[in-house]
Design a protein around this motif. Structure first.
Motif, short mmCIF file in Angstrom:
data_model
loop_
_atom_site.label_atom_id
_atom_site.label_comp_id
_atom_site.label_asym_id
_atom_site.label_seq_id
_atom_site.Cartn_x
_atom_site.Cartn_y
_atom_site.Cartn_z
N GLY A 39 0.90 -1.22 0.04
CA GLY A 39 -0.09 0.09 -0.11
C GLY A 39 0.73 1.13 -0.14
N ASP A 40 0.25 2.37 -0.52
CA ASP A 40 0.97 3.71 -0.55
C ASP A 40 1.55 4.01 0.84
N ASP A 41 0.94 3.36 1.93
CA ASP A 41 1.30 3.85 3.40
C ASP A 41 2.66 3.12 3.81
N GLY A 42 3.13 2.18 3.02
CA GLY A 42 4.44 1.32 3.30
C GLY A 42 4.16 -0.09 3.56
N THR A 43 2.83 -0.39 3.49
CA THR A 43 2.25 -1.83 4.00
C THR A 43 3.24 -2.93 2.96
N GLY A 44 3.74 -4.03 3.45
CA GLY A 44 4.29 -5.00 2.97
C GLY A 44 4.19 -6.12 3.86
N THR A 45 2.88 -6.91 3.64
CA THR A 45 2.51 -7.98 4.39
C THR A 45 2.12 -9.30 3.56
N LEU A 46 2.27 -10.34 4.37
CA LEU A 46 1.67 -11.61 3.80
C LEU A 46 0.85 -12.14 4.89
N THR A 102 7.52 -0.53 5.28
CA THR A 102 8.24 0.64 6.07
C THR A 102 7.43 1.33 7.13
N ARG A 103 6.22 0.76 7.33
CA ARG A 103 5.51 1.45 8.33
C ARG A 103 6.03 1.53 9.92
N PRO A 104 6.55 0.66 10.48
CA PRO A 104 6.96 0.68 11.69
C PRO A 104 7.83 1.90 12.14
N GLU A 105 7.71 2.57 13.29
CA GLU A 105 8.58 3.57 13.67
C GLU A 105 8.66 3.63 15.18
N ALA A 106 9.76 4.03 15.64
CA ALA A 106 9.86 4.20 17.18
C ALA A 106 8.90 4.85 17.67
N LEU A 107 8.19 4.57 19.04
CA LEU A 107 7.25 5.16 19.70
C LEU A 107 7.70 6.48 20.21
N ALA A 108 6.64 7.10 20.23
CA ALA A 108 7.12 8.66 20.90
C ALA A 108 7.71 8.40 22.40
N THR A 123 25.80 -6.21 16.76
CA THR A 123 24.21 -7.05 16.25
C THR A 123 24.61 -7.01 14.64
N GLY A 124 25.23 -5.86 14.07
CA GLY A 124 25.58 -5.82 12.74
C GLY A 124 24.34 -4.80 12.15
N THR A 125 23.32 -4.37 12.97
CA THR A 125 22.25 -3.56 12.62
C THR A 125 22.20 -2.32 13.17
N TRP A 126 21.07 -1.73 13.05
CA TRP A 126 20.62 -0.34 13.90
C TRP A 126 19.42 -0.41 14.62
N TRP A 127 18.98 0.74 15.19
CA TRP A 127 17.87 0.86 15.95
C TRP A 127 16.82 1.41 14.53
N HIS A 128 16.47 0.50 13.95
CA HIS A 128 15.67 0.76 12.38
C HIS A 128 14.40 -0.14 12.39
N ARG A 129 13.51 0.62 11.57
CA ARG A 129 12.11 0.05 11.38
C ARG A 129 12.17 -1.44 10.55
N CYS A 130 13.38 -1.89 10.10
CA CYS A 130 13.29 -3.09 9.60
C CYS A 130 13.69 -4.17 10.78
N PHE A 131 14.08 -3.76 11.92
CA PHE A 131 14.37 -4.69 13.04
C PHE A 131 13.39 -4.87 13.91
N TRP A 132 13.65 -5.77 14.83
CA TRP A 132 12.54 -6.28 15.83
C TRP A 132 12.83 -5.46 17.07
N SER A 133 13.73 -4.62 17.13
CA SER A 133 13.96 -3.49 18.30
C SER A 133 13.01 -2.54 17.94
N ARG A 135 10.13 -3.19 15.48
CA ARG A 135 9.24 -3.75 15.10
C ARG A 135 8.13 -4.06 16.03
N LEU A 136 8.86 -4.74 17.22
CA LEU A 136 7.88 -5.41 18.07
C LEU A 136 6.88 -4.35 18.91
N PRO A 137 7.70 -3.33 19.35
CA PRO A 137 6.93 -2.37 20.03
C PRO A 137 6.09 -1.60 19.42
#
Length: 456
Positions: A39-46, A102-108, A123-133, A135-137
């Protein structure tokens, strides 16, 4: 002994049977397209259950064709970064978030890692919307408050095998794994709002599972087969491309695209320095893969083919060869992969005129991806101190000789070759499962970029 290789992709699920040298058996391939909701909002789901149904249909088809009789080992290449919320009874309580979402974002008010550079190193990663750090919140904030979380591969294999652990390769794609200690990273887990014991257990080196009783009855040919721990699709593609040491980089274009390099880094050893713009994940307990990924790849062609009324087959290739390169494009239609944060809808076209054709637009998009890859390959080469040989691979490059030539031109003066086998992920996962990574450096099918798949 035959090997059943499963490829749990974003646009399709595939099952194919390989011989003991990881060479596909003729005709032993089953494939089902899966429905990716965007979707235009960044949705990418299965849809998890629908995805599982596609996989079981593939296995039914292979069984009906008599292809599973001699299978002793099952290997899996699976998409990284997916996350699926589960209800208390273990059934999905929402869709699968894929890497494309691309919808997940850090909470306020949320605060990231205390030392971002050290977090990236561990971790080889960042605090970023692609990762569970992140995505889960975000998922909890959007209705998954009491959920447990799993990955798509773990959900699918759990349904077939029973209780399955998460492989080191798949765990590294969550962004919560300490790559050196091979255990959940406490700070990453705190950012994700989970305790390490709430996450899936991690698979030990050499782990194998077996079908549960229900599915052993459904596919008796697989009742005694060993199921190896899944490998992230990018890592599997590197192995299937013969790129298993720092002398070679793999450039893979399937639905998305990536450039990656593999290195031997045993458990407990400190990984080499990591450029701040690149990620690093685990292949297995003894190897890492470092690189950059892009949200656009073969999906660029799929979009253009759907919307621009392109010519087909040989006519399209001939038209691409006639393009002048007048259109310059930002190919980030799906936004950025980490560490970038551009949202979906960030693609751009420049240099349009009344003489611009649909094929010019396609060439501009495909050429734009080539330039992104070159920039990140330079970063990889900076870590090893010399230019690398490049091996192109993936279904999108198999389909387009022009795109292979465009990559070869963009990557010059490096030596650029092409892996003609389009099933590089399946072959790579099989070699990892067999414990034969060094042999992958000599894998067959690699030739000149102007050769056709019929020479394989």
């Amino acid at each position: 002994m035959d090997i059943l290789a499963l490829d749990l992709g974003t646009s399709s699920v595939r099952g194919l049977v390989l011989d003991a040298d990881a060479v596909p058996r003729p005709g032993a391939l089953a494939r089902r397209r899966v429905h990716l909701v965007t979707g235009d909002d960044g949705t990418g789901t299965l849809d998890g259950p629908a995805y599982l149904a596609c996989l079981t249909e593939c296995l039914d088809e292979l069984a009906a064709g008599g292809h599973l009789r001699d299978v002793d080992l099952v290997a899996t290449s699976a998409q990284w970064h997916s996350v699926l919320p589960l209800a208390a009874d273990g059934t999905p309580s929402g869709p699968v978030l894929t890497w494309l979402d691309t919808r997940p974002e850090a909470l306020a008010g949320a605060v990231g890692p205390a030392d971002p550079a050290d977090f990236h190193r561990r971790t080889g990663t960042w605090w970023h919307r692609c990762f569970w750090s992140v995505r889960l919140p975000w998922l909890r904030e959007h209705g998954a408050r009491n959920a447990r979380f799993t990955g798509l591969a773990e959900y699918v294999l759990g349904a077939l095998l029973g209780d399955v652990p998460m492989s080191m390769s798949m765990a590294s794609g969550t962004g919560l794994l300490d790559l050196r200690r091979l255990d959940w990273d406490p700070e990453a887990c705190e950012l994700a709002g989970v305790r390490p014991e709430q996450l899936l257990r991690l698979a030990p080196d050499g782990w194998h599972g077996r079908l549960n009783a229900e599915h052993a009855r459904r596919w008796p040919q697989l009742a005694g087969a060993r199921w190896a721990a899944p490998v992230g699709d990018g890592a599997a593609a590197n192995v299937g491309s013969g790129c298993v040491d720092p002398t070679r980089a793999a450039v893979t274009v399937g639905t998305s695209a990536a450039v990656r390099m593999m290195q031997a880094v045993p458990a407990g050893a400190e990984p080499p320095p990591l450029p701040e713009q690149l990620w690093r994940y685990r292949v297995d307990h003894n190897h890492v893969v470092t690189g950059a990924a892009y949200s656009s790849g073969g999906n660029l062609f799929a979009w253009a083919n759907r919307e621009l009324r392109l010519p087909e087959g040989a006519a399209l290739e001939a038209a691409l060869r006639r393009t002048t390169g007048s259109v310059r494009a930002n190919p980030r239609l799906g936004g950025d992969r980490p560490p970038g944060t551009a949202p979906a809808g960030s693609g751009e076209l420049r240099g349009l005129s009344f003489g611009t054709t649909a094929v010019d637009v396609l060439a501009g998009l495909m050429g734009g991806l080539c330039r992104l890859v070159v920039d990140d390959l330079v970063l990889l080469e900076g870590g090893v101190g010399e230019p690398m040989e490049v091996v192109l691979g993936g279904g999108a490059l198999t389909a387009s000789p022009w795109w292979r030539a465009a990559f070869a031109d963009a990557l010059a003066p490096r030596e650029v070759r092409w892996q003609r086998n389009p099933e590089i992920g399946a072959a790579g996962a099989a070699l990892v499962a067999l414990g034969r990574l060094p042999e992958a450096a000599h894998i067959g099918g690699i030739g000149r970029t102007d050769e056709t798949a019929s020479h394989a």
